[in-house]
Design a protein around this motif. Structure first.
Motif, short mmCIF file in Angstrom:
data_model
loop_
_atom_site.label_atom_id
_atom_site.label_comp_id
_atom_site.label_asym_id
_atom_site.label_seq_id
_atom_site.Cartn_x
_atom_site.Cartn_y
_atom_site.Cartn_z
N LEU A 112 0.81 -1.23 0.00
CA LEU A 112 0.00 0.00 0.00
C LEU A 112 0.84 1.27 0.00
N LEU A 115 -0.15 4.43 -2.13
CA LEU A 115 -1.46 5.06 -1.99
C LEU A 115 -1.40 6.28 -1.08
N ASP A 116 -2.43 7.14 -1.18
CA ASP A 116 -2.53 8.24 -0.22
C ASP A 116 -3.15 7.70 1.06
N ALA A 118 -5.97 8.17 2.57
CA ALA A 118 -7.35 7.70 2.47
C ALA A 118 -7.41 6.32 1.81
N GLY A 119 -6.60 6.13 0.79
CA GLY A 119 -6.56 4.84 0.10
C GLY A 119 -6.00 3.75 0.99
N GLN A 122 -8.66 2.82 3.60
CA GLN A 122 -9.73 2.03 3.00
C GLN A 122 -9.27 0.59 2.74
N ALA A 123 -8.06 0.44 2.22
CA ALA A 123 -7.54 -0.90 1.92
C ALA A 123 -7.33 -1.70 3.20
#
Length: 394
Positions: A112, A115-116, A118-119, A122-123
């Motif tokens: 991950l 990703l930012d 937020a991403g 969520q993941a």
């Protein structure tokens, strides 16, 4: 005698080597040593004509030709317990990693990285359920072998609120006394295997234990159990273990001995033989190995030998020389030695004899020099393996 020549094989912690002192000449290039300190490299004792002893900075001695050493009166030492805490700590670290899928969770987090926030959040929330694990508390831990490491692992299981059962066919009394009262000792291996959620192996490698974990062993284990091997790789037969994993008989296998077979199976968690690889363990092993070897060469005393009996004796005040006689353990050897010594008008200040069923070891403190002719008479006996003289005025 001195200086004693010492060959150092592998990296031995400097804190241990510093214990040798001025009466020892140490280095890796010594070709004809009186003593050897080694960790993992192979040592063929027949390669050294004047070798008196080998000290292994670790527990296992399968890298040393012990049988050859015994035949030639060479004492082999190990350092049981010096690395016990390191092995036990790593075992519970690896067990927790397996049971809680920590290694898989760490791998996800690395995926991950691009990703930012937020991403990532969520993941994590959507995928973390795949790594739901189980706790050690309440599980039954079966410990096979209650030497120094086995005792620490068993007691560590109790501290983690596990039910602990243990089996050892020949337990040492001092180790039994070190076990927690909450550890249940079983006289039956099958009983331990049948009730344990986790089975951990802590036996030495020898002819009887090679391939101990085989198809028959695994068939007695509780379905869905986890197997741990931090002893020696050869104790486990990999093929039936991998089949048991594929068939669902075993939930997981944790080992400190990776190989071509087990690295391919996703249910095997391996570490690269790190059990004793801590600064503290290496220092403890080195200090103990050097102390054992130093005492043997300078005084003839023995502690923690795998092929000679334990003998501890301080030279008596009237001792001029200490005669060491190593012989096959048969009746009449004490009388044989004392008769020859007495017939040559040499007074014995003290005599200590110990045996282990194979080797008889004699420390004979005498009050005057021992002529070479007297030694030759003793050495002429067919059951005398070796003699040496140590000055009491080192």
């Amino acid at each position: 005698m001195g200086p004693y020549r010492i060959k150092i094989i592998n990296r031995i912690a400097p804190e241990g080597l510093a214990l040798f002192g001025p009466n020892f000449q140490i280095g890796p290039d010594e070709t004809n040593p009186h003593g050897i300190v080694v960790r993992s490299s192979q040592v063929d004792t027949d390669d050294y004509s004047e070798l008196l002893a080998v000290a292994r900075a670790g527990a296992g001695v399968n890298n040393i030709t012990v049988d050859k050493a015994t035949e030639h009166g060479i004492c082999v030492f190990n350092t049981p317990g010096a690395n016990a805490n390191a092995v036990a700590e790593l075992l519970f670290t690896m067990l927790g990693t397996q049971m809680r899928h920590i290694h898989e969770g760490v791998a996800l987090c690395k995926e991950l990285a691009g990703l930012d926030d937020a991403g990532i959040s969520q993941a994590v929330e959507s995928r973390k359920a795949a790594f739901r694990g189980v706790e050690l508390a309440g599980k039954t831990l079966g410990v096979i072998g209650v030497g120094k490491i086995g005792v620490m692992v068993a007691n560590g299981g109790v501290q983690r609120q596990m039910k602990v059962v243990a089996f050892d066919p020949f337990p040492a009394l001092e180790n039994i006394h070190a076990l927690s009262y909450d550890v249940k000792l079983s006289r039956n291996l099958a009983s331990v295997l049948q009730q344990s959620d986790i089975v951990t192996i802590h036996v030495p490698l020898n002819k009887k234990t090679q391939g101990l974990v085989n198809r028959e062993f695994l068939e007695q284990m509780k379905p869905g159990a986890t197997l741990i091997n931090f002893a020696r790789g050869e104790i486990v037969d990999d093929s039936p273990v991998l089949k048991a994993l594929d068939d669902g008989k075993l939930q997981g296998y944790i080992t400190d001995f990776p190989n071509r077979k087990n690295l391919k199976n996703p249910r095997v968690l391996t570490s690269p033989h790190l059990g004793a690889s801590t600064e503290e363990s290496e220092e403890n092993c080195a200090c103990l190995a050097v102390s054992e070897l130093k005492d043997y060469l300078e005084y003839g005393t023995i502690s923690r030998s795998v092929n000679f009996p334990t003998v501890e004796s301080i030279p008596s005040g009237s001792c001029h020389a200490r005669l060491i006689m190593i012989n096959r353990d048969i009746p009449g050897m004490i009388g044989f030695a004392t008769n020859i010594i007495g017939a040559n008008n040499i007074n014995i200040a003290s005599y200590m004899n110990e045996s282990n069923g194979l080797i008889g070891y004699n420390i004979i403190d005498v009050e005057s020099p021992v002529p070479q002719a007297v030694l030759a008479k003793i050495e002429a006996h067919p059951d005398v393996i070796r003699t040496r003289i140590i000055s009491c005025h080192n």
